[in-house]
Design a protein around this motif. Structure first.
Motif, PDB file in Angstrom:
ATOM      1  N   GLY A   1      22.641   4.939  28.128  1.00  0.00           N
ATOM      2  CA  GLY A   1      21.256   5.359  28.348  1.00  0.00           C
ATOM      3  C   GLY A   1      20.837   6.446  27.376  1.00  0.00           C
ATOM      4  N   THR A   2      19.532   6.610  27.241  1.00  0.00           N
ATOM      5  CA  THR A   2      18.982   7.668  26.397  1.00  0.00           C
ATOM      6  C   THR A   2      18.062   8.508  27.249  1.00  0.00           C
ATOM      7  N   PRO A   3      18.477   9.699  27.651  1.00  0.00           N
ATOM      8  CA  PRO A   3      19.796  10.268  27.374  1.00  0.00           C
ATOM      9  C   PRO A   3      20.855   9.630  28.264  1.00  0.00           C
ATOM     10  N   SER A   4      22.095   9.779  27.857  1.00  0.00           N
ATOM     11  CA  SER A   4      23.205   9.270  28.652  1.00  0.00           C
ATOM     12  C   SER A   4      23.331  10.115  29.915  1.00  0.00           C
ATOM     13  N   LEU A   5      23.406   9.454  31.052  1.00  0.00           N
ATOM     14  CA  LEU A   5      23.503  10.169  32.321  1.00  0.00           C
ATOM     15  C   LEU A   5      24.829   9.931  33.032  1.00  0.00           C
ATOM     16  N   CYS A   6      25.786   9.308  32.337  1.00  0.00           N
ATOM     17  CA  CYS A   6      27.075   9.079  32.986  1.00  0.00           C
ATOM     18  C   CYS A   6      28.201   9.057  31.963  1.00  0.00           C
ATOM     19  N   THR A   7      29.403   9.257  32.471  1.00  0.00           N
ATOM     20  CA  THR A   7      30.627   9.020  31.714  1.00  0.00           C
ATOM     21  C   THR A   7      31.557   8.209  32.598  1.00  0.00           C
ATOM     22  N   ILE A   8      32.321   7.349  31.953  1.00  0.00           N
ATOM     23  CA  ILE A   8      33.272   6.472  32.636  1.00  0.00           C
ATOM     24  C   ILE A   8      34.621   6.648  31.955  1.00  0.00           C
ATOM     25  N   ALA A   9      35.689   6.707  32.737  1.00  0.00           N
ATOM     26  CA  ALA A   9      37.061   6.671  32.214  1.00  0.00           C
ATOM     27  C   ALA A   9      37.862   5.753  33.126  1.00  0.00           C
ATOM     28  N   VAL A  10      38.901   5.147  32.575  1.00  0.00           N
ATOM     29  CA  VAL A  10      39.710   4.208  33.358  1.00  0.00           C
ATOM     30  C   VAL A  10      41.185   4.555  33.185  1.00  0.00           C
ATOM     31  N   ALA A  11      41.890   4.614  34.297  1.00  0.00           N
ATOM     32  CA  ALA A  11      43.335   4.861  34.293  1.00  0.00           C
ATOM     33  C   ALA A  11      44.029   3.739  35.038  1.00  0.00           C
ATOM     34  N   ARG A  12      45.318   3.603  34.739  1.00  0.00           N
ATOM     35  CA  ARG A  12      46.140   2.582  35.406  1.00  0.00           C
ATOM     36  C   ARG A  12      47.408   3.242  35.907  1.00  0.00           C
ATOM     37  N   ARG A  13      47.796   2.882  37.108  1.00  0.00           N
ATOM     38  CA  ARG A  13      49.069   3.333  37.651  1.00  0.00           C
ATOM     39  C   ARG A  13      50.135   2.361  37.186  1.00  0.00           C
ATOM     40  N   GLN A  14      51.143   2.884  36.561  1.00  0.00           N
ATOM     41  CA  GLN A  14      52.177   2.046  35.966  1.00  0.00           C
ATOM     42  C   GLN A  14      53.226   1.619  36.982  1.00  0.00           C
ATOM     43  N   VAL A  15      53.873   0.523  36.675  1.00  0.00           N
ATOM     44  CA  VAL A  15      54.999   0.022  37.462  1.00  0.00           C
ATOM     45  C   VAL A  15      56.267   0.448  36.743  1.00  0.00           C
TER      46      VAL A  15
ATOM     47  N   ALA B   1      25.014  12.326  36.187  1.00  0.00           N
ATOM     48  CA  ALA B   1      23.903  13.197  36.543  1.00  0.00           C
ATOM     49  C   ALA B   1      23.135  12.524  37.672  1.00  0.00           C
ATOM     50  N   ARG B   2      22.378  13.294  38.396  1.00  0.00           N
ATOM     51  CA  ARG B   2      21.669  12.759  39.567  1.00  0.00           C
ATOM     52  C   ARG B   2      20.793  11.556  39.222  1.00  0.00           C
ATOM     53  N   GLY B   3      20.215  11.488  38.050  1.00  0.00           N
ATOM     54  CA  GLY B   3      19.330  10.382  37.695  1.00  0.00           C
ATOM     55  C   GLY B   3      20.021   9.138  37.157  1.00  0.00           C
ATOM     56  N   ALA B   4      21.346   9.129  37.141  1.00  0.00           N
ATOM     57  CA  ALA B   4      22.072   7.965  36.625  1.00  0.00           C
ATOM     58  C   ALA B   4      21.744   6.737  37.468  1.00  0.00           C
ATOM     59  N   THR B   5      21.624   5.609  36.786  1.00  0.00           N
ATOM     60  CA  THR B   5      21.304   4.367  37.493  1.00  0.00           C
ATOM     61  C   THR B   5      22.542   3.491  37.616  1.00  0.00           C
ATOM     62  N   TYR B   6      22.487   2.602  38.587  1.00  0.00           N
ATOM     63  CA  TYR B   6      23.564   1.631  38.737  1.00  0.00           C
ATOM     64  C   TYR B   6      23.699   0.802  37.469  1.00  0.00           C
ATOM     65  N   ALA B   7      22.579   0.404  36.869  1.00  0.00           N
ATOM     66  CA  ALA B   7      22.619  -0.415  35.658  1.00  0.00           C
ATOM     67  C   ALA B   7      23.375   0.297  34.542  1.00  0.00           C
ATOM     68  N   GLU B   8      23.143   1.595  34.355  1.00  0.00           N
ATOM     69  CA  GLU B   8      23.846   2.316  33.298  1.00  0.00           C
ATOM     70  C   GLU B   8      25.344   2.383  33.603  1.00  0.00           C
ATOM     71  N   LEU B   9      25.701   2.660  34.836  1.00  0.00           N
ATOM     72  CA  LEU B   9      27.118   2.711  35.204  1.00  0.00           C
ATOM     73  C   LEU B   9      27.779   1.341  35.029  1.00  0.00           C
ATOM     74  N   ALA B  10      27.162   0.314  35.570  1.00  0.00           N
ATOM     75  CA  ALA B  10      27.750  -1.030  35.511  1.00  0.00           C
ATOM     76  C   ALA B  10      27.833  -1.537  34.075  1.00  0.00           C
ATOM     77  N   ASP B  11      26.792  -1.301  33.283  1.00  0.00           N
ATOM     78  CA  ASP B  11      26.808  -1.749  31.891  1.00  0.00           C
ATOM     79  C   ASP B  11      27.878  -1.021  31.089  1.00  0.00           C
ATOM     80  N   THR B  12      27.999   0.288  31.304  1.00  0.00           N
ATOM     81  CA  THR B  12      29.002   1.075  30.584  1.00  0.00           C
ATOM     82  C   THR B  12      30.402   0.618  30.968  1.00  0.00           C
ATOM     83  N   LEU B  13      30.647   0.465  32.269  1.00  0.00           N
ATOM     84  CA  LEU B  13      31.959   0.011  32.719  1.00  0.00           C
ATOM     85  C   LEU B  13      32.268  -1.380  32.177  1.00  0.00           C
TER      86      LEU B  13
END
Length: 143
Positions: free
Chosen positions: A120-134, A15-27
């Motif tokens: 965050g409360t409320p949560s303003l981001c979602t994170i997902a991680v994918a890997r390209r396989q060999v 969401a527009r109000g998401a912070t770097y701290a929330e993204l970095a902490d979640t990741l």
């Protein structure tokens, strides 16, 4: 841009109000739980309308990762395990984080971390991680 074989792509919904701290902490938390390293992240991918969010720009920069912007049609074409009708109604695709991570990896991608809400409360981001396989012969999967 496609992620190199074995590397990680981080998909970000925010969401527009998401912070770097929330993204970095979640990741950081999801990578730690999965035993993965931030140094393996080569791409941060998100919806085109979110690629100018300061928190997302800073996350990509902090990871020394390319920022990939994908439009809603590209993301909607990616099959994901956790589609959201609410997200679809808001942005035109049933997934941002999972679809962006998978799309950035190309064919043969594995979703190694499904979408995870920020702390965050409320949560303003979602994170997902994918890997390209060999491939078994050491070659990368086709994209």
């Amino acid at each position: 841009m496609t992620v190199p074989a074995g590397a990680l792509a981080v998909g970000v919904g925010a969401a527009r109000g998401a912070t770097y701290a929330e993204l970095a902490d979640t990741l950081g938390a999801v990578l730690d739980r999965a035993g993965l390293s931030r140094t393996d992240v080569s791409v941060v991918a998100t919806l085109t309308t979110k690629c100018d969010f300061p928190a997302i720009l800073r996350l990509a920069e902090s990871l020394d990762a390319a920022l990939v912007a994908l439009d809603a049609a590209e993301l909607a074409a990616v099959a994901v395990p956790h589609p959201s009708p609410a997200v679809h109604a808001r942005v035109g695709t049933p997934s941002v984080a999972e679809a962006a991570a998978l799309h950035a990896c190309g064919a043969g991608a594995d979703l190694v971390i499904p979408k995870t809400r920020g702390a965050g409360t409320p949560s303003l981001c979602t994170i997902a991680v994918a890997r390209r396989q060999v491939g078994r012969n050491g070659s990368t999967n086709a994209t």
